[in-house]
Design a protein around this motif. Structure first.
Motif, short mmCIF file in Angstrom:
data_model
loop_
_atom_site.label_atom_id
_atom_site.label_comp_id
_atom_site.label_asym_id
_atom_site.label_seq_id
_atom_site.Cartn_x
_atom_site.Cartn_y
_atom_site.Cartn_z
N LYS A 3 0.83 -1.22 0.00
CA LYS A 3 0.00 0.00 0.00
C LYS A 3 0.85 1.25 0.00
CE LYS A 3 -1.64 -1.88 3.66
NZ LYS A 3 -2.70 -2.31 4.53
N ASP A 33 -4.91 -5.80 -1.10
CA ASP A 33 -5.33 -5.44 0.25
C ASP A 33 -6.81 -5.84 0.39
OD1 ASP A 33 -5.06 -4.35 2.75
OD2 ASP A 33 -4.41 -2.38 2.05
N SER A 34 -7.16 -6.51 1.49
CA SER A 34 -8.50 -7.12 1.57
C SER A 34 -9.62 -6.08 1.44
CB SER A 34 -8.65 -7.88 2.88
OG SER A 34 -8.52 -7.00 3.97
N GLU A 35 -9.42 -4.88 2.03
CA GLU A 35 -10.47 -3.85 1.98
C GLU A 35 -10.68 -3.38 0.55
OE1 GLU A 35 -7.88 -3.97 3.91
OE2 GLU A 35 -8.65 -4.00 5.97
N ASN A 48 -2.65 1.81 9.72
CA ASN A 48 -2.93 0.95 8.56
C ASN A 48 -4.20 1.43 7.85
OD1 ASN A 48 -2.58 -1.44 6.88
ND2 ASN A 48 -4.40 -2.20 7.90
N GLU A 64 -4.71 3.01 4.17
CA GLU A 64 -5.70 2.42 3.26
C GLU A 64 -6.70 3.45 2.73
OE1 GLU A 64 -7.27 -0.99 5.31
OE2 GLU A 64 -5.47 -2.17 4.94
MG MG Z 1 -5.98 -4.18 4.69
#
Ligand code: MG
Length: 387
Positions: A126, A151-153, A217, A221
């Motif tokens: 990121k 990135d999961s989001e 984090n 994000e």
């Molecule tokens: Mg994440």
């Protein structure tokens, strides 16, 4: 056999790199580990190279490079040294997709190299977008390269947006809140490294785990979402969702909210990015037992106790090289915390002091960003001595 995607795994010995190789191992007909890179984890890199037989491995620590070179002598695997070699292999025709799982500012240059070589960039780093989002986007729009979020989001948002011809009202990034979300300001003072590394829902590398605990984090994000989805900061919100079952949401202008759900497991967004535009079978993934969940909670982020999130919003509002300074100072602060030289609550203080001391540059080139990064790290190190 189906078209096999040949993948360069940058940072193959880290948490995301290892999980990427788990996926490649499960789908040998679809994916091939073409390049592996690591800094210094020579033993693991050697084992990975022997198992996956990539075309080349790149090692960026000189000592580790010698160990790996000797161990792989007589095998067909090329063993290359240094960051310049990473940029070089990303130009090879034998690479289709670059999975960037490096940690920190160091990931920016290979992200740019992947895109300028017209590769698919599956982005787990990121910090590439935080520090140099304008350069990454410029490179992506200029050529045939494309970016897929890992990135999961952001994978969740990306999945919610697929097939939509709609206007986004807001993006809602979910955050577990980390292990200390319910701690008082006083309790936060005495947090240890071991406590910070014990994340309640996600299993991740050390840096991102500490970033989760400070909420930096999530701040990083927010900046990542700003660049990936082209939305103003006013349309990017954060919600604490301690169960980590909803990985993020998009609210459209008809009021509808789409959410992407699943157990927190990084293999899933990795598989989605590798197989995109397909969604592949994954029989091994545990299925959500919805009846087990009596409730899902959502809370506003506790800004007073976790200032890093707001600092990230402010840094992005200021723009220019400021997010790069934020990121560099955070790298120093987290490293100092992991070496038990800085208290948990001093992490945001060190970052904010660094932000005050590094001068603003409006539209930084890559080399200016590199200077900014180095200067900010130097300033943060000097400040650190007084803690
Ligand atoms: Mg994440």
């Amino acid at each position: 056999m189906a078209f096999q995607k040949r993948i360069a795994v940058l940072g193959s010995t880290g948490s995301i790199g290892i999980q990427t190789l788990d996926i490649i191992r499960k789908y040998p007909g679809f994916f091939k580990a073409q390049i592996l890179t690591a800094r210094s984890s020579s033993d693991l890199l050697i084992r990975q190279a022997l198992e996956f037989q990539p075309e080349a491995v790149v090692v960026t620590s000189r000592d580790a490079w010698q160990v790996v070179r000797d161990a792989l002598e007589g095998t067909p695997v090329q063993v290359l040294y240094g960051n310049d070699s990473i940029a070089e292999v990303l130009a090879w025709d034998t690479v289709d997709l670059v999975l960037n799982a490096l940690v920190g500012f160091i990931g920016l240059e290979p992200s740019l190299a992947a895109l300028s070589n017209h590769k698919i960039l599956a982005l787990a780093n990121k910090e590439s977008l935080v520090a140099g989002g304008h350069l990454v986007l410029r490179e992506a729009t200029a050529g045939k390269g494309s970016i897929l979020p890992v990135d999961s989001e952001h994978s969740a948002v990306f999945q919610c947006l697929r097939g939509e011809q709609a206007t986004i009202e807001k993006i809602i990034l979910t955050a577990s809140g980390g292990p200390f979300f319910r701690h008082s300001a006083r309790e936060l003072e005495s947090i240890t490294k071991a406590e910070a590394l014990d994340h309640p829902t996600w299993n991740m590398g050390a840096k991102v785990t500490v970033d989760s605990a400070t909420l930096m984090n999530k701040g990083l994000e927010v900046i990542e979402a700003y660049w990936l989805f082209g939305q103003p900061l006013s349309r990017i919100e954060v919600m604490i969702h301690p169960q980590s079952l909803i990985h993020s949401m998009v609210q459209f202008t008809d009021g509808t909210i789409k959410a992407q759900m699943g157990y927190p497991d990084m293999h899933l967004p990795i598989l989605y990015a590798l197989s995109f535009p397909r969604r592949m079978d994954y029989p091994d993934a545990p299925r959500m037992e919805l009846a087990h969940f009596r409730s899902m909670e959502f809370h506003m982020p506790p800004a007073d106790r976790f200032p890093c999130l707001e600092m990230a919003y402010q840094a992005m509002k200021t723009g220019g090289n400021t997010p790069c300074v934020l990121n560099a100072a955070n790298e120093v602060a987290v490293d100092a915390f992991l070496h038990e030289r800085l208290n948990f609550t001093a992490i945001p203080k060190l970052i904010s002091q660094t932000l005050e001391k590094v001068s603003y540059i409006a539209d930084p080139t890559f080399s200016i960003l590199k200077e900014t990064h180095e200067e900010a790290q130097r300033v943060a190190q000097i400040l650190l001595a007084s803690y």
